[in-house]
Write an enzyme that holds these catalytic residues in place. Structure first.
Site, mmCIF file in Angstrom:
data_model
loop_
_atom_site.group_PDB
_atom_site.id
_atom_site.type_symbol
_atom_site.label_atom_id
_atom_site.label_comp_id
_atom_site.label_asym_id
_atom_site.label_seq_id
_atom_site.Cartn_x
_atom_site.Cartn_y
_atom_site.Cartn_z
ATOM 1 N N CYS A 225 -14.410 -141.456 -31.636
ATOM 2 C CA CYS A 225 -12.974 -141.710 -31.666
ATOM 3 C C CYS A 225 -12.369 -141.110 -30.404
ATOM 4 O O CYS A 225 -12.512 -139.907 -30.160
ATOM 5 C CB CYS A 225 -12.357 -141.079 -32.913
ATOM 6 S SG CYS A 225 -10.583 -141.316 -33.062
ATOM 7 N N CYS B 264 1.838 -137.533 -27.972
ATOM 8 C CA CYS B 264 2.267 -138.833 -28.481
ATOM 9 C C CYS B 264 3.770 -138.808 -28.712
ATOM 10 O O CYS B 264 4.313 -137.792 -29.145
ATOM 11 C CB CYS B 264 1.537 -139.151 -29.798
ATOM 12 S SG CYS B 264 1.919 -140.767 -30.494
ATOM 13 N N CYS C 221 5.097 -139.857 -35.856
ATOM 14 C CA CYS C 221 4.717 -139.966 -37.275
ATOM 15 C C CYS C 221 4.792 -138.583 -37.921
ATOM 16 O O CYS C 221 4.259 -137.608 -37.375
ATOM 17 C CB CYS C 221 3.310 -140.546 -37.413
ATOM 18 S SG CYS C 221 3.160 -142.230 -36.761
ATOM 19 N N GLU D 38 -8.570 -134.510 -27.509
ATOM 20 C CA GLU D 38 -9.641 -134.439 -28.507
ATOM 21 C C GLU D 38 -10.468 -135.719 -28.514
ATOM 22 O O GLU D 38 -9.939 -136.816 -28.300
ATOM 23 C CB GLU D 38 -9.046 -134.267 -29.912
ATOM 24 C CG GLU D 38 -8.325 -132.963 -30.126
ATOM 25 C CD GLU D 38 -7.710 -132.872 -31.520
ATOM 26 O OE1 GLU D 38 -7.174 -131.804 -31.845
ATOM 27 O OE2 GLU D 38 -7.771 -133.878 -32.274
ATOM 28 N N CYS E 104 -6.334 -135.676 -36.760
ATOM 29 C CA CYS E 104 -6.034 -136.026 -35.370
ATOM 30 C C CYS E 104 -5.000 -135.070 -34.774
ATOM 31 O O CYS E 104 -3.918 -134.891 -35.316
ATOM 32 C CB CYS E 104 -5.517 -137.469 -35.321
ATOM 33 S SG CYS E 104 -5.306 -138.077 -33.651
ATOM 34 N N CYS F 66 1.438 -136.429 -38.658
ATOM 35 C CA CYS F 66 0.390 -136.351 -37.637
ATOM 36 C C CYS F 66 0.597 -135.179 -36.689
ATOM 37 O O CYS F 66 1.694 -134.977 -36.155
ATOM 38 C CB CYS F 66 0.361 -137.666 -36.848
ATOM 39 S SG CYS F 66 -0.952 -137.738 -35.615
#
Length: 363
Positions: free
Chosen positions: A119, A126, A130, A106, A350, A133
């Protein structure tokens, strides 16, 4: 049999081709010299890539046919295929791009009074984990090459060329942990900052980390003018460990020592990103604790009203509580702002669009 071998060979060569966007200018000059070409051609190539923004080596008309063939043999001009482009009522545009190996990332264009900001993403997925997220869903697939990060800026700039606009600033806060892909991230920063490339000023670039402590020390020693932000999200180590598992590897006390080192080494202000989650980290007591944690630091706090993510069990803090949190910090002498909401009517969080559209990647 000959046909099969040729196909396999071509596939192997294609996979090994490096993105030409990954080369800093001095690296391109060195490569040209090593391959029997004049190093000054590097600036011509950069002009084609970053000023004219062509998509084929064949279009580099002031280079010899032989040099164009060498470039074609050794490099690729990374192209990103737009899978989905969402446009918000406030002008925010979110792109879901497909990479050449089929994975997706993205990139977000945000419009501000002071210009256009984008961004960018640094990894496919990832591994930080977290709990709030969507980027971590499915874990880490791979790092992005520096050129794949650069290509996001180029792609958005090509879209803005239609209206004679430009990318004015860049934030590295998309999918992935930038400091987990440190070398490629650093090369990206140097390339987009270079005046022969995209010429985005260092003070118009911000890099954010969830807190990989050794890399914070390393980044401080780079002594750049690039803005630096920490995703904090909690005022104490127990709560931060619940929200951000990275805190179990790099405790809050160690993170704050690294922050102080960065400020002392660079003399620059640091930003703290603090997402507000309803009834989790948004009480007046949390604000008081945060103020105590940051007391005396050359810093700024960005309070972020979080976007709802269906796969995550968090709700947005009500506006009155957000304002009360802000007021408490200000009263304690902390420089703070509430981040303006953008893209609220699209999949703005995100990793959210990727999670919705590419479920096979995020399981």
């Amino acid at each position: 049999m000959e046909q099969t071998n040729t196909t396999e060979k071509n596939t192997t060569i294609e996979k090994k081709l490096r993105s030409i966007y990954s080369l800093e200018l001095h690296e391109l000059k060195e490569w040209l010299g090593e391959n029997g070409e004049k190093p000054f051609r590097a600036e011509q190539i950069y002009d084609w890539l970053y000023k004219k923004r062509i998509t084929s080596f064949e279009d580099m008309s002031n280079l010899s046919k032989g040099l164009r063939e060498k470039l074609e043999l050794h490099f690729q001009i990374t192209t990103l295929n737009t899978i989905i482009q969402q446009t918000s009522a406030d002008g925010t545009i979110k792109f879901l791009f497909e990479l050449q190996d089929g994975y997706s990332i993205e990139t977000v264009l945000m419009r501000h009074d002071y210009g256009n900001s984008i961004c960018v993403t640094t990894q496919v997925g990832c591994r930080i984990g977290c709990t709030f997220c969507a980027s971590t869903l499915g874990g880490l697939k791979r790092h992005l090459e520096a050129g794949e990060i650069v290509a996001q800026v180029v792609k958005v700039q090509q879209a803005l060329d239609v209206t004679d606009e430009r990318v004015d600033s860049v934030v590295i806060m998309g999918i992935g942990e930038p400091f987990d892909n440190y070398e490629n991230m650093l090369a990206f920063l140097k390339i987009i900052n270079h005046d022969k490339a995209l010429n985005i000023g260092a003070r118009h670039i911000t890099v954010s980390t969830s807190g990989i402590v050794p890399k914070i020390y390393q980044f401080a020693d780079e002594n750049t003018q690039i803005n630096f932000a920490i995703s904090l999200h909690a005022p104490n180590t127990e709560l931060r460990s619940r929200l951000m598992p990275i805190n179990k590897a790099y405790k809050l006390d160690d993170l704050m020592k690294a922050v102080r080192y960065y400020i002392d080494k660079t003399g620059r202000r640091i930003s703290f990103e603090y997402g507000l989650f309803g009834n989790v980290n948004d009480s007046i007591e949390h604000a008081e604790e945060l103020a105590e944690l940051l007391k005396g630091l050359k810093c700024h706090v960005n309070l972020i009203p979080v976007n709802y993510v269906p796969e995550r069990d968090y709700v947005r803090t009500p506006k009155d509580k957000i304002f009360a949190f802000e007021k408490t910090l200000k009263k304690r002498g902390i420089n703070v702002t509430i981040r303006r909401e953008q893209g609220h009517d699209i999949d703005a969080a995100c990793g959210q669009l990727r999670a919705k559209e590419r479920k096979e990647e995020t399981r």
